[in-house]
Design a protein around this motif. Structure first.
Motif, mmCIF file in Angstrom:
data_model
loop_
_atom_site.group_PDB
_atom_site.id
_atom_site.type_symbol
_atom_site.label_atom_id
_atom_site.label_comp_id
_atom_site.label_asym_id
_atom_site.label_seq_id
_atom_site.Cartn_x
_atom_site.Cartn_y
_atom_site.Cartn_z
ATOM 1 N N ALA A 198 0.858 -1.182 0.000
ATOM 2 C CA ALA A 198 0.000 0.000 0.000
ATOM 3 C C ALA A 198 0.895 1.234 0.000
ATOM 4 N N LYS A 199 0.725 2.080 -1.015
ATOM 5 C CA LYS A 199 1.594 3.243 -1.147
ATOM 6 C C LYS A 199 0.806 4.431 -1.670
ATOM 7 N N SER A 200 0.963 5.560 -1.002
ATOM 8 C CA SER A 200 0.324 6.811 -1.415
ATOM 9 C C SER A 200 1.397 7.767 -1.923
ATOM 10 N N GLN A 201 1.311 8.130 -3.188
ATOM 11 C CA GLN A 201 2.262 9.081 -3.743
ATOM 12 C C GLN A 201 2.061 10.472 -3.149
ATOM 13 N N ASP A 202 0.821 10.765 -2.743
ATOM 14 C CA ASP A 202 0.554 12.065 -2.113
ATOM 15 C C ASP A 202 1.293 12.200 -0.784
ATOM 16 N N LEU A 203 1.458 11.080 -0.074
ATOM 17 C CA LEU A 203 2.195 11.125 1.182
ATOM 18 C C LEU A 203 3.672 11.410 0.933
ATOM 19 N N GLY B 279 12.382 11.492 1.160
ATOM 20 C CA GLY B 279 11.834 10.516 0.212
ATOM 21 C C GLY B 279 11.876 9.099 0.761
ATOM 22 N N ILE B 280 12.981 8.740 1.436
ATOM 23 C CA ILE B 280 13.087 7.404 2.043
ATOM 24 C C ILE B 280 12.111 7.268 3.202
ATOM 25 N N ALA B 281 12.039 8.304 4.056
ATOM 26 C CA ALA B 281 11.144 8.253 5.216
ATOM 27 C C ALA B 281 9.695 8.133 4.796
ATOM 28 N N ALA B 282 9.323 8.797 3.706
ATOM 29 C CA ALA B 282 7.935 8.737 3.237
ATOM 30 C C ALA B 282 7.527 7.323 2.867
ATOM 31 N N ASN B 283 8.466 6.534 2.361
ATOM 32 C CA ASN B 283 8.155 5.143 2.020
ATOM 33 C C ASN B 283 8.206 4.237 3.242
ATOM 34 N N LEU B 284 9.167 4.483 4.157
ATOM 35 C CA LEU B 284 9.265 3.645 5.351
ATOM 36 C C LEU B 284 8.071 3.837 6.278
ATOM 37 N N VAL B 285 7.469 5.024 6.260
ATOM 38 C CA VAL B 285 6.281 5.256 7.075
ATOM 39 C C VAL B 285 5.130 4.380 6.600
ATOM 40 N N GLN B 286 5.063 4.104 5.309
ATOM 41 C CA GLN B 286 3.940 3.360 4.739
ATOM 42 C C GLN B 286 4.149 1.847 4.790
ATOM 43 N N HIS B 287 5.384 1.409 4.647
ATOM 44 C CA HIS B 287 5.672 -0.037 4.673
ATOM 45 C C HIS B 287 7.152 -0.222 4.942
ATOM 46 N N LEU C 198 -3.110 12.156 4.024
ATOM 47 C CA LEU C 198 -3.670 11.201 4.972
ATOM 48 C C LEU C 198 -4.895 10.503 4.375
ATOM 49 N N ALA C 199 -5.771 11.273 3.748
ATOM 50 C CA ALA C 199 -6.956 10.686 3.131
ATOM 51 C C ALA C 199 -6.573 9.727 1.993
ATOM 52 N N ASP C 200 -5.567 10.109 1.200
ATOM 53 C CA ASP C 200 -5.156 9.263 0.091
ATOM 54 C C ASP C 200 -4.513 7.976 0.592
ATOM 55 N N TYR C 201 -3.732 8.057 1.689
ATOM 56 C CA TYR C 201 -3.118 6.838 2.227
ATOM 57 C C TYR C 201 -4.183 5.857 2.710
ATOM 58 N N VAL C 202 -5.201 6.375 3.416
ATOM 59 C CA VAL C 202 -6.295 5.505 3.875
ATOM 60 C C VAL C 202 -6.985 4.859 2.676
ATOM 61 N N TYR C 203 -7.208 5.642 1.636
ATOM 62 C CA TYR C 203 -7.859 5.116 0.426
ATOM 63 C C TYR C 203 -6.989 4.054 -0.240
ATOM 64 N N GLN C 204 -5.689 4.338 -0.392
ATOM 65 C CA GLN C 204 -4.794 3.374 -1.043
ATOM 66 C C GLN C 204 -4.667 2.102 -0.217
ATOM 67 N N TYR C 205 -4.635 2.219 1.107
ATOM 68 C CA TYR C 205 -4.526 1.032 1.957
ATOM 69 C C TYR C 205 -5.778 0.169 1.846
ATOM 70 N N GLN C 206 -6.940 0.804 1.826
ATOM 71 C CA GLN C 206 -8.180 0.050 1.699
ATOM 72 C C GLN C 206 -8.228 -0.680 0.354
ATOM 73 N N ARG C 207 -7.797 -0.005 -0.703
ATOM 74 C CA ARG C 207 -7.774 -0.652 -2.030
ATOM 75 C C ARG C 207 -6.809 -1.837 -2.030
ATOM 76 N N TRP C 208 -5.627 -1.637 -1.435
ATOM 77 C CA TRP C 208 -4.627 -2.710 -1.390
ATOM 78 C C TRP C 208 -5.148 -3.892 -0.574
ATOM 79 N N TYR C 209 -5.741 -3.620 0.575
ATOM 80 C CA TYR C 209 -6.242 -4.701 1.436
ATOM 81 C C TYR C 209 -7.378 -5.452 0.746
ATOM 82 N N THR C 210 -8.250 -4.719 0.061
ATOM 83 C CA THR C 210 -9.337 -5.372 -0.675
ATOM 84 C C THR C 210 -8.778 -6.249 -1.785
ATOM 85 N N ARG C 211 -7.693 -5.790 -2.420
ATOM 86 C CA ARG C 211 -7.071 -6.569 -3.492
ATOM 87 C C ARG C 211 -6.445 -7.852 -2.962
#
Length: 355
Positions: free
Chosen positions: A29-34, A105-113, A207-220
């Motif tokens: 799950a990754k949000s480019q907006d984050l 840039g690295i921290a933004a990805n480590l925060v998500q996964h 924050l809203a985009d990350y929640v949306y991307q995570y929900q899409r990823w989990y549903t997938r």
């Protein structure tokens, strides 16, 4: 037919194995907006804290160059030295800000996964060059959602910038008539106001985009009943998994058995090879075996019995017979009643004498 359709419906939460497999493939799950927000935040921080220092670091060598332009040699060696000195000045001035952006840039990805190294995305796939797949990506539902998201982001950011700049319209109109000494502070103040407002609204969007991307990823990642059955068969049929499960069960059973040794009434041993811990309390039909073992386990049982003041009685034939015929947590067999009764009677008399 309904049953077949139900099997194809991915309505069940993914197992840990499914999530681990997705991570190995780089499917996270990754949000480019984050990521954009992190870079924007660090950029604003850099402008607020390092802009003056970076500008000063570049101004000094440039002033020296202009002031001593007549002393600069224009031959090949002189031009090379001038080029190197200017490059070093630029690197020193902007190196730290760029390092901050790199870390952001690295921290933004480590925060998500967590950190993922996967070559899955490098493998050639026909879908990447297929015209039909490309058209689906461009005109499909995901493309429409991304277009609407982009339009909403542009609108929100535009409204925020307009809201910040509108009260300062008179100041902006007068900038062209200001002295140079007044121009830079006013411009810097306006730029910082805009940047902070954009950072604030982008934090909400990210924050809203990350929640949306995570929900899409989990549903997938959700699984159908058939996928769950197949995964269970693979895991259950794996010899390594079975061996690991048996090992864990043996370790747990051994720990539980050793914990029962201090509660035993007596431990019957063959001096070195066998040890059987028996428990008897008034009202029991027969003594119960609470622990037994050979060699190292027998040694451990004797050590625990000694530490817990449980009597140890050496009886070679009885220890062998009990070890072969009785299981842990089971009563002894009838043919051993007399021999065990003599041992327990001896222990009771010994305890009475000591008291």
């Amino acid at each position: 037919m309904a049953e077949g359709e139900d099997k194809d419906q991915k309505t069940h939460d993914p197992t840990q194995k499914k999530l681990d497999d997705a991570l190995k493939k780089g499917d996270v799950a990754k949000s480019q907006d984050l990521v954009t927000w992190f870079l924007l935040f660090i950029s604003t921080l850099v402008v607020a804290t390092m802009a003056a220092g970076s500008a000063g670091g570049l101004a000094v060598p440039l002033k020296n160059l202009i002031a001593n332009a007549d002393l600069v040699t224009v031959d090949r060696a002189g031009g090379m030295r001038l080029m190197i000195s200017l490059i070093l000045a630029v690197v020193v001035a902007v190196g730290l800000p760029f390092l901050g952006l790199f870390v952001a840039g690295i921290a933004a990805n480590l925060v998500q996964h967590r950190l993922v190294f996967s070559a899955e995305s490098l493998k050639p796939k026909f879908s990447k060059i297929s015209p039909m797949a490309g058209a689906k990506r461009i005109f499909g539902p995901d493309a429409l959602v991304n277009f609407l998201k982009g339009l909403a982001k542009i609108t929100l950011v535009g409204v925020v910038i307009f809201t910040v700049l509108w009260p300062q319209r008179s100041t902006i109109d007068s900038i062209v008539r200001m002295d140079v000494e007044m121009l830079l502070p006013h411009t810097f103040s306006i730029v910082m106001s805009v940047l902070m407002a954009v950072v604030a609204i982008m934090a909400i969007i990210a924050l809203a985009d990350y929640v949306y991307q995570y929900q899409r990823w989990y549903t997938r990642q959700k699984m159908s009943i058939q996928e769950l059955k197949e995964e269970f068969k693979q895991s259950d049929g794996n010899p390594e998994v079975k061996g690991k499960i048996k090992q864990l069960r043996r370790e747990r059973s051994r720990k539980r058995m050793m914990a029962n040794v201090p509660t035993a009434t007596v431990v019957v041993t063959n001096p070195t090879h066998f040890a059987v811990a028996l428990k008897y309390e008034p009202g029991m039909v027969a003594p119960v075996c609470v622990a037994k073992g050979m060699d190292l386990i027998a040694l451990k049982i004797r050590e625990l019995a000694t530490a817990s003041d449980v009597p140890i009685v050496e009886n070679v034939p009885l220890a062998r017979a009990l070890h072969a015929s009785v299981e842990v947590d089971q009563p002894i067999q009838e043919e051993h009643f007399r021999a065990v009764a003599e041992v327990i009677g001896y222990v009771m008399r010994l305890k009475g004498t000591m008291r």
